[in-house]
Scaffold this active site. Sequence first.
Site, PDB file in Angstrom:
ATOM      1  N   THR A 152       0.821  -1.206   0.000  1.00 13.06           N
ATOM      2  CA  THR A 152       0.000   0.000   0.000  1.00 13.06           C
ATOM      3  C   THR A 152       0.859   1.263   0.000  1.00 13.06           C
ATOM      4  O   THR A 152       2.009   1.249   0.471  1.00 13.06           O
ATOM      5  CB  THR A 152      -0.899   0.007   1.261  1.00 13.06           C
ATOM      6  OG1 THR A 152      -1.534   1.271   1.386  1.00 13.06           O
ATOM      7  CG2 THR A 152      -0.103  -0.249   2.530  1.00 13.06           C
ATOM      8  N   GLU A 154       0.263   3.581   1.924  1.00 15.44           N
ATOM      9  CA  GLU A 154       0.244   4.104   3.297  1.00 15.44           C
ATOM     10  C   GLU A 154       1.567   3.901   4.021  1.00 15.44           C
ATOM     11  O   GLU A 154       1.829   4.544   5.036  1.00 15.44           O
ATOM     12  CB  GLU A 154      -0.897   3.463   4.104  1.00 15.44           C
ATOM     13  CG  GLU A 154      -2.247   3.746   3.504  1.00 15.44           C
ATOM     14  CD  GLU A 154      -3.407   3.558   4.462  1.00 15.44           C
ATOM     15  OE1 GLU A 154      -3.194   3.490   5.677  1.00 15.44           O
ATOM     16  OE2 GLU A 154      -4.550   3.495   3.970  1.00 15.44           O
ATOM     17  N   TYR A 177      -1.875  -0.457  11.027  1.00 12.43           N
ATOM     18  CA  TYR A 177      -2.015  -1.136   9.726  1.00 12.43           C
ATOM     19  C   TYR A 177      -0.813  -0.852   8.830  1.00 12.43           C
ATOM     20  O   TYR A 177      -0.154  -1.771   8.335  1.00 12.43           O
ATOM     21  CB  TYR A 177      -3.320  -0.695   9.037  1.00 12.43           C
ATOM     22  CG  TYR A 177      -3.338  -1.011   7.544  1.00 12.43           C
ATOM     23  CD1 TYR A 177      -3.393  -2.334   7.086  1.00 12.43           C
ATOM     24  CD2 TYR A 177      -3.274   0.013   6.595  1.00 12.43           C
ATOM     25  CE1 TYR A 177      -3.387  -2.621   5.721  1.00 12.43           C
ATOM     26  CE2 TYR A 177      -3.263  -0.272   5.231  1.00 12.43           C
ATOM     27  CZ  TYR A 177      -3.322  -1.590   4.802  1.00 12.43           C
ATOM     28  OH  TYR A 177      -3.304  -1.871   3.457  1.00 12.43           O
ATOM     29  N   LYS A 181       2.186  -3.323   7.364  1.00 15.30           N
ATOM     30  CA  LYS A 181       2.458  -3.509   5.921  1.00 15.30           C
ATOM     31  C   LYS A 181       3.914  -3.132   5.614  1.00 15.30           C
ATOM     32  O   LYS A 181       4.576  -3.787   4.816  1.00 15.30           O
ATOM     33  CB  LYS A 181       1.495  -2.671   5.070  1.00 15.30           C
ATOM     34  CG  LYS A 181       0.045  -3.116   5.092  1.00 15.30           C
ATOM     35  CD  LYS A 181      -0.191  -4.500   4.503  1.00 15.30           C
ATOM     36  CE  LYS A 181      -0.041  -4.552   3.015  1.00 15.30           C
ATOM     37  NZ  LYS A 181      -0.448  -5.883   2.462  1.00 15.30           N
TER      38      LYS A 181
HETATM   39  P1  NAD Z   1      -9.789  -7.326   2.151  1.00 17.11           P
HETATM   40  O1  NAD Z   1      -9.808  -6.978   3.585  1.00 17.11           O
HETATM   41  O2  NAD Z   1     -10.992  -7.069   1.318  1.00 17.11           O
HETATM   42  O3  NAD Z   1      -9.442  -8.883   1.970  1.00 17.11           O
HETATM   43  C1  NAD Z   1      -8.456  -9.522   2.720  1.00 17.11           C
HETATM   44  C2  NAD Z   1      -8.565 -11.032   2.473  1.00 17.11           C
HETATM   45  O4  NAD Z   1      -7.512 -11.675   3.195  1.00 17.11           O
HETATM   46  C3  NAD Z   1      -9.880 -11.636   2.962  1.00 17.11           C
HETATM   47  O5  NAD Z   1     -10.384 -12.551   2.019  1.00 17.11           O
HETATM   48  C4  NAD Z   1      -9.475 -12.346   4.249  1.00 17.11           C
HETATM   49  O6  NAD Z   1     -10.306 -13.479   4.549  1.00 17.11           O
HETATM   50  C5  NAD Z   1      -8.055 -12.768   3.922  1.00 17.11           C
HETATM   51  N1  NAD Z   1      -7.239 -12.960   5.127  1.00 17.11           N
HETATM   52  C6  NAD Z   1      -7.104 -12.111   6.190  1.00 17.11           C
HETATM   53  N2  NAD Z   1      -6.314 -12.648   7.114  1.00 17.11           N
HETATM   54  C7  NAD Z   1      -5.898 -13.846   6.634  1.00 17.11           C
HETATM   55  C8  NAD Z   1      -5.047 -14.868   7.133  1.00 17.11           C
HETATM   56  N3  NAD Z   1      -4.468 -14.772   8.344  1.00 17.11           N
HETATM   57  N4  NAD Z   1      -4.834 -15.968   6.357  1.00 17.11           N
HETATM   58  C9  NAD Z   1      -5.418 -16.081   5.141  1.00 17.11           C
HETATM   59  N5  NAD Z   1      -6.255 -15.159   4.642  1.00 17.11           N
HETATM   60  C10 NAD Z   1      -6.492 -14.055   5.377  1.00 17.11           C
HETATM   61  O7  NAD Z   1      -8.518  -6.608   1.555  1.00 17.11           O
HETATM   62  P2  NAD Z   1      -8.310  -5.882   0.137  1.00 17.11           P
HETATM   63  O8  NAD Z   1      -8.866  -4.524   0.196  1.00 17.11           O
HETATM   64  O9  NAD Z   1      -8.741  -6.818  -0.921  1.00 17.11           O
HETATM   65  O10 NAD Z   1      -6.714  -5.739   0.146  1.00 17.11           O
HETATM   66  C11 NAD Z   1      -5.900  -6.798  -0.359  1.00 17.11           C
HETATM   67  C12 NAD Z   1      -4.447  -6.413  -0.197  1.00 17.11           C
HETATM   68  O11 NAD Z   1      -4.197  -5.208  -0.909  1.00 17.11           O
HETATM   69  C13 NAD Z   1      -4.023  -6.144   1.240  1.00 17.11           C
HETATM   70  O12 NAD Z   1      -2.734  -6.676   1.422  1.00 17.11           O
HETATM   71  C14 NAD Z   1      -3.994  -4.624   1.357  1.00 17.11           C
HETATM   72  O13 NAD Z   1      -3.044  -4.209   2.299  1.00 17.11           O
HETATM   73  C15 NAD Z   1      -3.594  -4.238  -0.050  1.00 17.11           C
HETATM   74  N6  NAD Z   1      -4.082  -2.914  -0.526  1.00 17.11           N
HETATM   75  C16 NAD Z   1      -5.404  -2.619  -0.478  1.00 17.11           C
HETATM   76  C17 NAD Z   1      -5.853  -1.395  -0.989  1.00 17.11           C
HETATM   77  C18 NAD Z   1      -7.315  -1.014  -0.984  1.00 17.11           C
HETATM   78  O14 NAD Z   1      -7.634   0.127  -1.321  1.00 17.11           O
HETATM   79  N7  NAD Z   1      -8.233  -1.907  -0.631  1.00 17.11           N
HETATM   80  C19 NAD Z   1      -4.931  -0.489  -1.531  1.00 17.11           C
HETATM   81  C20 NAD Z   1      -3.560  -0.827  -1.531  1.00 17.11           C
HETATM   82  C21 NAD Z   1      -3.160  -2.071  -1.042  1.00 17.11           C
HETATM   83  O1  DAU Z   2      -4.197   3.946   0.387  1.00 13.65           O
HETATM   84  C1  DAU Z   2      -4.398   2.562   0.314  1.00 13.65           C
HETATM   85  C2  DAU Z   2      -5.244   2.109   1.485  1.00 13.65           C
HETATM   86  O2  DAU Z   2      -6.576   2.533   1.206  1.00 13.65           O
HETATM   87  C3  DAU Z   2      -5.203   0.598   1.701  1.00 13.65           C
HETATM   88  O3  DAU Z   2      -3.904   0.218   2.062  1.00 13.65           O
HETATM   89  C4  DAU Z   2      -6.186   0.167   2.805  1.00 13.65           C
HETATM   90  O4  DAU Z   2      -6.215  -1.242   2.905  1.00 13.65           O
HETATM   91  C5  DAU Z   2      -7.566   0.666   2.430  1.00 13.65           C
HETATM   92  O5  DAU Z   2      -8.475   0.359   3.464  1.00 13.65           O
HETATM   93  C6  DAU Z   2      -7.530   2.179   2.191  1.00 13.65           C
HETATM   94  O6  DAU Z   2      -7.259   2.869   3.428  1.00 13.65           O
HETATM   95  P1  DAU Z   2      -8.019   4.236   3.810  1.00 13.65           P
HETATM   96  O7  DAU Z   2      -7.978   4.390   5.269  1.00 13.65           O
HETATM   97  O8  DAU Z   2      -7.553   5.357   2.967  1.00 13.65           O
HETATM   98  O9  DAU Z   2      -9.502   3.844   3.297  1.00 13.65           O
HETATM   99  P2  DAU Z   2     -10.964   4.037   3.955  1.00 13.65           P
HETATM  100  O10 DAU Z   2     -11.948   3.640   2.910  1.00 13.65           O
HETATM  101  O11 DAU Z   2     -11.065   3.423   5.285  1.00 13.65           O
HETATM  102  O12 DAU Z   2     -11.020   5.608   4.133  1.00 13.65           O
HETATM  103  C7  DAU Z   2     -10.836   6.496   3.046  1.00 13.65           C
HETATM  104  C8  DAU Z   2     -10.880   7.898   3.599  1.00 13.65           C
HETATM  105  O13 DAU Z   2     -12.207   8.194   4.034  1.00 13.65           O
HETATM  106  C9  DAU Z   2     -10.001   8.125   4.809  1.00 13.65           C
HETATM  107  O14 DAU Z   2      -9.439   9.422   4.753  1.00 13.65           O
HETATM  108  C10 DAU Z   2     -10.955   8.004   6.000  1.00 13.65           C
HETATM  109  C11 DAU Z   2     -12.268   8.502   5.424  1.00 13.65           C
HETATM  110  N1  DAU Z   2     -13.492   7.872   5.950  1.00 13.65           N
HETATM  111  C12 DAU Z   2     -13.566   6.507   5.962  1.00 13.65           C
HETATM  112  C13 DAU Z   2     -14.680   5.877   6.434  1.00 13.65           C
HETATM  113  C14 DAU Z   2     -14.775   4.353   6.466  1.00 13.65           C
HETATM  114  C15 DAU Z   2     -14.547   8.636   6.369  1.00 13.65           C
HETATM  115  O15 DAU Z   2     -14.477   9.894   6.327  1.00 13.65           O
HETATM  116  N2  DAU Z   2     -15.672   8.021   6.830  1.00 13.65           N
HETATM  117  C16 DAU Z   2     -15.782   6.652   6.901  1.00 13.65           C
HETATM  118  O16 DAU Z   2     -16.843   6.136   7.348  1.00 13.65           O
END
Ligand code: NAD
Ligand code: DAU
Length: 374
Positions: A152, A154, A177, A181
């Site tokens: 990420t 972050e 978090y 990472k």
């Molecule tokens: P998510 O929370 O939707 O999914 C996570 C998955 O991992 C789930 O299916 C969960 O069951 C599985 N999991 C959790 N703990 C586990 C364990 N101990 N063993 C096996 N499986 C396990 O996450 P996401 O949003 O799909 O993110 C996927 C990856 O991408 C993460 O590594 C996250 O850090 C990274 N990432 C996410 C975003 C985003 O915006 N969502 C952005 C940048 C990077």
């Molecule tokens: O930048 C990549 C990251 O983006 C990933 O690594 C994380 O797994 C993913 O969860 C996401 O993190 P954020 O914290 O940026 O995402 P989130 O959707 O939780 O929040 C986005 C922004 O919105 C953040 O500034 C917090 C704000 N927020 C979030 C929620 C859930 C609100 O204002 N209200 C809310 O209810």
Amino acid sequence: MSGMMYHMHIMNTDKGNCHKAFRNILVTGGAGFIGSNFIRHVLAKTDFKGRIINFDALTYAGNPRSLDDVAATYGERYVFVHADIRDAEAVRKAFSEYDIDCVIHFAAESHVDRSIVSPDDFVQTNIVGTFNLLQSARQRGDSLLRFHHVSTDEVFGSLGATGFFSETTPYQPHSPYSASKAASDHLVRAFHDTYGLPITITNCSNNYGPYQFPEKLIPLMILNALEGKPLPVYGEGLNIRDWLHVEDHCAAIWTVLTCAEDGSTYCVGGRAEMRNIDVVKRICSIVDRLAPPLESGAARETLITHVADRLGHDQRYAIDCSKLERDLGWRQAHNADTGFEETVRWYLSNMEWVDSVRSGEYRKWIERNYSKRG
Ligand code: NAD
Ligand code: DAU
């Protein structure tokens, strides 16, 4: 195992026509948001002919129903293993049983707010779990062609009003978090530098799109707006995120996985910086246009409720993804204008999936179908 030996497995590294010949790809966290989109992307949209093994513990964020269509379409080319990356023996077993030659590691605790309330799982899954995977990958020796770690933006901390994160930005994580990472990124890199493991890493900005768990900003706002519930915006809503469509992220990962040099890292972003308050207002106006009006007749924007800010809330994320564009020719196919609307339409036409998640029914389905943990 030397890095040199690993390089010999690369079939062709020309831009646009390069790939390693994977047979059995282990996808960790494939039942989550990005992992499920990635599995669908690889099987439906690339020339990959082998098998995908989805290794997932099915935490609250994992939903195998997100891959019902994939399981029905691809038969033996898609295998689900219900197991936990914290369990080193289960990881070892999967590597040998399925003759794994490629790993794409998504599995993580991914929600910043949860990491603030309860950081333990983040350390265990994101750090120890990654370590377990690296150890098993290393034991595969020459048979392991690629270990791709999905990380990420972050890990780089928070930006002020100007500037961008890039591959050379120093790490400065703030939340439990992002710290977990960052630790996992360092371990992955160390296994390359020390043992020659053929790793790649991507650091990506905020994703949006189908199958995202409705605790994250965009799906939460879509569903609350639809139901006329309050839309909780942290603080003034002035924090900025860089939004990327999940399909563009999946395409970027596949490109890096198949074409990038061992040991390289790439930043992936959407070139779509937006203040949270503007994201929420855009979602409101799309929902107003596509869904039946609220009973009160009020515009959905009126549901916006400013709530207490997130502790240690990072101000701004923005990615410079020019290395990925220049080296590997990746381009985004979506933009936020069309991507947000497509995403709202996806949630509106997939209410069965939404309802099973919102009601918790999907957990009961998992208990019925996967009572034994792997
Ligand atoms: P998510 O929370 O939707 O999914 C996570 C998955 O991992 C789930 O299916 C969960 O069951 C599985 N999991 C959790 N703990 C586990 C364990 N101990 N063993 C096996 N499986 C396990 O996450 P996401 O949003 O799909 O993110 C996927 C990856 O991408 C993460 O590594 C996250 O850090 C990274 N990432 C996410 C975003 C985003 O915006 N969502 C952005 C940048 C990077
Ligand atoms: O930048 C990549 C990251 O983006 C990933 O690594 C994380 O797994 C993913 O969860 C996401 O993190 P954020 O914290 O940026 O995402 P989130 O959707 O939780 O929040 C986005 C922004 O919105 C953040 O500034 C917090 C704000 N927020 C979030 C929620 C859930 C609100 O204002 N209200 C809310 O209810």
